[in-house]
Enzyme design. Structure first.
Site, PDB file in Angstrom:
ATOM      1  N   ARG A 278      74.050  44.723   7.423  1.00 63.42           N
ATOM      2  CA  ARG A 278      73.139  43.578   7.374  1.00 63.42           C
ATOM      3  C   ARG A 278      71.698  44.040   7.148  1.00 63.42           C
ATOM      4  O   ARG A 278      70.932  43.382   6.436  1.00 63.42           O
ATOM      5  CB  ARG A 278      73.242  42.754   8.655  1.00 63.42           C
ATOM      6  CG  ARG A 278      72.454  41.455   8.592  1.00 63.42           C
ATOM      7  CD  ARG A 278      72.784  40.539   9.760  1.00 63.42           C
ATOM      8  NE  ARG A 278      72.344  41.100  11.040  1.00 63.42           N
ATOM      9  CZ  ARG A 278      72.495  40.489  12.214  1.00 63.42           C
ATOM     10  NH1 ARG A 278      73.096  39.311  12.271  1.00 63.42           N
ATOM     11  NH2 ARG A 278      72.067  41.048  13.330  1.00 63.42           N
TER      12      ARG A 278
ATOM     13  N   LYS B 280      67.224  39.321   8.535  1.00 64.36           N
ATOM     14  CA  LYS B 280      66.615  39.469   9.852  1.00 64.36           C
ATOM     15  C   LYS B 280      65.227  40.078   9.678  1.00 64.36           C
ATOM     16  O   LYS B 280      65.031  41.287   9.795  1.00 64.36           O
ATOM     17  CB  LYS B 280      67.503  40.346  10.752  1.00 64.36           C
ATOM     18  CG  LYS B 280      67.257  40.125  12.242  1.00 64.36           C
ATOM     19  CD  LYS B 280      68.384  40.709  13.071  1.00 64.36           C
ATOM     20  CE  LYS B 280      68.139  40.529  14.563  1.00 64.36           C
ATOM     21  NZ  LYS B 280      68.170  39.116  14.988  1.00 64.36           N
TER      22      LYS B 280
ATOM     23  N   GLU C  86      70.445  26.446  13.069  1.00 67.38           N
ATOM     24  CA  GLU C  86      70.451  27.490  14.098  1.00 67.38           C
ATOM     25  C   GLU C  86      69.963  26.950  15.435  1.00 67.38           C
ATOM     26  O   GLU C  86      69.318  25.894  15.520  1.00 67.38           O
ATOM     27  CB  GLU C  86      69.597  28.681  13.663  1.00 67.38           C
ATOM     28  CG  GLU C  86      70.196  29.457  12.491  1.00 67.38           C
ATOM     29  CD  GLU C  86      69.839  30.943  12.530  1.00 67.38           C
ATOM     30  OE1 GLU C  86      68.847  31.310  13.166  1.00 67.38           O
ATOM     31  OE2 GLU C  86      70.583  31.731  11.907  1.00 67.38           O
TER      32      GLU C  86
END
Length: 343
Positions: A84, A186, A222
Site C-alpha cells: 500500500r 495514506k 469513511e
C-alpha cells in the site's frame, strides 16, 4: 530522552507517541536508497525547503506487533502495508521503498524495541509508524530529489475510548477527500482535512464523524480515519466502495474472515445514509481501531441506532474475536498472514 519499558503500565495505555530507544532510517540520494539502519535519534534533520513542509509530499503507514501467549512476536500482514505504501509513493511521485526491505525494516524496529511489545493478555500492542517524506532544498512545485524513510514505534491501547464498546458518530458536511484525489492513499493531506470536522464531532460528544461521498453526500465513505462496515439483515458483510476510500488491510482481512470463517455473504458497494434500516450491526475497522462497534449515527435531525448503544452485536464480536485471535496467535491464520519477529 527515550522511555524505559519498566515505567509503562501496559494495562492502561492510550494511543499516544512515545520516544522508544530505536527507530529505522534510510535515505534516498542520487537515485537510490541508502540504509542507515537503526538509530536512537528521534529527530529528523531537514531543509526548510523540504517538499513535505510546503507541498505535503509524504506518505505513511500503520501496523502492529503482537505478543503471543508463548512470548513470540507476531506481525500481521506487513507485506500488505508495504504494498500500500508503494501505491501512495507512486501517487505522489516518490521513490518506492522495496516491499522486502520494508518488511525487514519493520522486523528490525520491533526486535530492537522488543521490551516494549506489551505482554499477552493486556490487549495492548506495539504500533509501528513507517513514513516517507520529501526533503532537501526545494521551492518549486515539483517532486523532491531526496527522501527519508523511517519507522518508529510505541505501545498503544485502544484508539477509540472504551475499546469494544458501541459509541456514537455524526455525519459531517465536510469532505475528507475527493474522487480521483488522494483519498485511496495514506497521505497527510487527507488527515489534515479531517482535523476540523473531527474536532467538531469530539466537542459535541461523538467518537468521530462519518464522511459521506463528496459528489452526492448520500453515501457513507469513511468513519473518521477508519473504514465502515455493516451487517445486513440477510447476513451480508457490506462495506463501502469508492475511489476515495483508503484500502484498509483490516477491512480486506475482515471480508475474507466474514466469508471463510463466519459463512457470511460479502460485498463492497454503496451504503446510503437513508438506508441504515437494512443493517442489524455496524462498525468501524482499521489497524488502529481494530473494530469499533457503531452504536448510532446522527445525520441532521435523524439518529439511527444499530444493534445497541450499549451492547456489542454478536457478528461484530465474532469478527473481532476471530481477527484478534489470529493476530495474537490464538487461532490458526490463513497462509502468509502472520510473520514472526526473531527477537
Amino acid at each position: 530522552m527515550s522511555i524505559n519499558a519498566k515505567d509503562i503500565d501496559f494495562n492502561n495505555l492510550g494511543f499516544n507517541y512515545m520516544d522508544l530507544p530505536y527507530r529505522f532510517r534510510a535515505y534516498y540520494r542520487d537515485g537510490q536508497w541508502q540504509d542507515e539502519g537503526l538509530t536512537d535519534d528521534p529527530n529528523i534533520h531537514i531543509s526548510e525547503g523540504s517538499t513535505i513542509l510546503h507541498y505535503g509530499q509524504g506518505a505513511f503507514e500503520g501496523l502492529k506487533a503482537y505478543r503471543t501467549q508463548s512470548g513470540e512476536i507476531n506481525l500481521f500482514r506487513p507485506d500488505q502495508n508495504a504494498i500500500r505504501m508503494t501505491h501512495s509513493c507512486d501517487r505522489l511521485l516518490m521513490p518506492e521503498y522495496p516491499v522486502d526491505k520494508f518488511v525487514d525494516a519493520v522486523k528490525q524496529t520491533v526486535a530492537a524495541n522488543k521490551d516494549f511489545v506489551p505482554p499477552y493478555g493486556t490487549g495492548a500492542t506495539l504500533y509501528l509508524r513507517p513514513y516517507i517524506v520529501g526533503v532537501g532544498g526545494n521551492i518549486g512545485v515539483h517532486p523532491a530529489q531526496e527522501y527519508i524513510f523511517s519507522i518508529f514505534a510505541m505501545p498503544v491501547g485502544n484508539y477509540f475510548k472504551g475499546g469494544l464498546t458501541p459509541t456514537a458518530f455524526i455525519t459531517s458536511e465536510y469532505d475528507r477527500a475527493a474522487h480521483k484525489g488522494t483519498g485511496a492513499n495514506k497521505v497527510g493531506g487527507n488527515y489534515a482535512a479531517s482535523l476540523f470536522p473531527g474536532d467538531y464531532a469530539h466537542q459535541n460528544g461523538y467518537s468521530d464523524c462519518i464522511y459521506l461521498d463528496p459528489i452526492s453526500h448520500r453515501k457513507v465513505e469513511e468513519v473518521g480515519s477508519a473504514n465502515f462496515f455493516g451487517i445486513t439483515k440477510d447476513n451480508v458483510f457490506l462495506t463501502p466502495k469508492s475511489p476515495s476510500i483508503l484500502p484498509s488491510v483490516t477491512k480486506y482481512s475482515l471480508l475474507y474472515l466474514a466469508k471463510e470463517k463466519l459463512g457470511l455473504g460479502t460485498k463492497e458497494g454503496d451504503v446510503f445514509i437513508d438506508q441504515f434500516d437494512e443493517f442489524t450491526e455496524a462498525g468501524a475497522c482499521g489497524t488502529a481501531a481494530v473494530i469499533s462497534p457503531i452504536g448510532s449515527i446522527t445525520h441532521g435531525d435523524d439518529k439511527h441506532v444499530f444493534y445497541s448503544e450499549t451492547e456489542v452485536g454478536p457478528v461484530t464480536r465474532k469478527l473481532y474475536d476471530t481477527l484478534t485471535g489470529i493476530q495474537f496467535g490464538e487461532l490458526d491464520a490463513p497462509e502468509g498472514w502472520i510473520q514472526k519477529v526473531e527477537a
